[in-house]
Design an enzyme around this catalytic site. Structure first.
Site, PDB file in Angstrom:
ATOM      1  N   TYR A  52       0.821  -1.207   0.000  1.00 50.02           N
ATOM      2  CA  TYR A  52       0.000   0.000   0.000  1.00 50.02           C
ATOM      3  C   TYR A  52       0.860   1.264   0.000  1.00 50.02           C
ATOM      4  O   TYR A  52       0.346   2.371  -0.217  1.00 50.02           O
ATOM      5  CB  TYR A  52      -0.916   0.047   1.228  1.00 50.02           C
ATOM      6  CG  TYR A  52      -1.909  -1.081   1.344  1.00 50.02           C
ATOM      7  CD1 TYR A  52      -2.124  -1.987   0.305  1.00 50.02           C
ATOM      8  CD2 TYR A  52      -2.638  -1.257   2.515  1.00 50.02           C
ATOM      9  CE1 TYR A  52      -3.024  -3.026   0.429  1.00 50.02           C
ATOM     10  CE2 TYR A  52      -3.558  -2.284   2.645  1.00 50.02           C
ATOM     11  CZ  TYR A  52      -3.749  -3.180   1.610  1.00 50.02           C
ATOM     12  OH  TYR A  52      -4.640  -4.200   1.745  1.00 50.02           O
ATOM     13  N   HIS A 110       0.880 -11.537   1.674  1.00 51.67           N
ATOM     14  CA  HIS A 110      -0.195 -10.825   0.988  1.00 51.67           C
ATOM     15  C   HIS A 110      -0.914 -11.674  -0.058  1.00 51.67           C
ATOM     16  O   HIS A 110      -2.115 -11.509  -0.282  1.00 51.67           O
ATOM     17  CB  HIS A 110       0.361  -9.563   0.331  1.00 51.67           C
ATOM     18  CG  HIS A 110      -0.644  -8.472   0.190  1.00 51.67           C
ATOM     19  ND1 HIS A 110      -0.309  -7.142   0.115  1.00 51.67           N
ATOM     20  CD2 HIS A 110      -2.001  -8.484   0.105  1.00 51.67           C
ATOM     21  CE1 HIS A 110      -1.392  -6.403   0.008  1.00 51.67           C
ATOM     22  NE2 HIS A 110      -2.437  -7.200  -0.009  1.00 51.67           N
TER      23      HIS A 110
END
Length: 280
Positions: A52, A110
């Site tokens: 992010y 992730h």
């Protein structure tokens, strides 16, 4: 109040049922302000990720919130591309530095494949995922991380890790919203003692015929968003709505109502087609 409720994880730690998601908040200053606002509203669970590119801002927001570090549950994620022990170990230390914290409450892999290989066979990355997992295990033993888990892992991906895991796989963060409910995977995780987290519980507001969901929301006198968030909670999942607007943060946390078992079953059966239209 649901915002104050928690689930217990296999690691022995508790996790707030509602988290504040920070995906697409890429500017660190914006992330800092959003996190401070969310904490001010009452959120105590912040979800970030290396990918992010906002860990510095998220960490700053927690520090400037006025709360003690131990009063905020902080999640981040290893980049999906990191499939060696050395890369993962280095990334863990880098996340700690960016977040400016001594420990991370939850850190997860992730995705089983690198994002640009998302639709290739995940079996090509079984060994890499094991190496990344072992780096997480060692970091947890060193006190750098309290709980470890995965994201976007299906049953085979999980079995690959469970075969070698000596620290519990406590969490699997998966895409879940009305129209996309992977109940087979959710049930599998429950059997293995793995708590599921729902990301994108509002389907990114992409559903083209939201009036179907709104008709259920109207029955309970709530908004589309509140019904969607409550739905994932009643599946027994942590839910991770995202917004930068204070009024939306407040709305997303106002989910102290109950969807009937009958309506839950009907909602579970909804699916979406390739155009994000709900199919009844």
């Amino acid at each position: 109040m649901v915002l104050k409720e928690t689930y217990n994880m296999a690691s022995g730690y508790a996790i707030p049922k509602i988290g504040f998601g920070t995906w697409l908040i890429r500017d660190d200053d914006e992330a800092c302000e959003a996190v401070k606002t969310a904490i001010g509203v009452g959120y105590r669970h912040i979800d970030s990720a290396e990918a992010y590119d906002n860990e510095e801002g998220v960490g700053r927001g927690i520090r400037q919130s006025g709360l003690k570090r131990e009063d905020v549950f902080l999640t981040t994620k290893l980049r999906a591309e990191l499939k060696t022990y050395k890369e993962a170990a280095r990334a863990i230390d880098l996340s700690l530095k960016k977040l400016s914290t001594d420990y991370i409450d939850l850190m997860i892999i992730h995705c089983p494949q690198p994002w640009d290989k998302r639709f290739q066979s995940p079996r090509s990355y079984d060994e890499g995922n094991r190496e990344a997992w072992l780096a997480l295990e060692d970091a947890s033993r060193a006190g750098k991380i309290r709980t470890i888990g995965v994201s976007n892992f299906d049953e085979e991906d999980l079995e690959n890790i469970l075969e070698i895991a000596s620290v519990p796989v406590s969490v699997n963060q998966i895409k879940t919203h009305i129209g996309v409910t992977p109940y087979g995977l959710i049930d599998f995780c429950a059997e293995k003692g793995i708590l599921c987290e729902a990301y994108s519980p509002l389907a990114h507001w992409r559903i083209k015929n939201p009036e179907i969901i709104q008709s259920y929301a109207d029955r309970y006198g709530v908004s589309f968003a509140r019904l969607c968030i409550r739905y994932t909670l009643q599946l027994g999942m942590v839910t991770l709505p995202k917004t930068t607007k204070r009024e939306r943060m407040t709305e997303n946390a106002d989910v102290d109502f109950e969807i009937s078992a009958e309506d839950m079953e009907k909602l579970r059966k909804l699916s979406i087609n390739g155009d994000y239209e709900l199919v009844v």
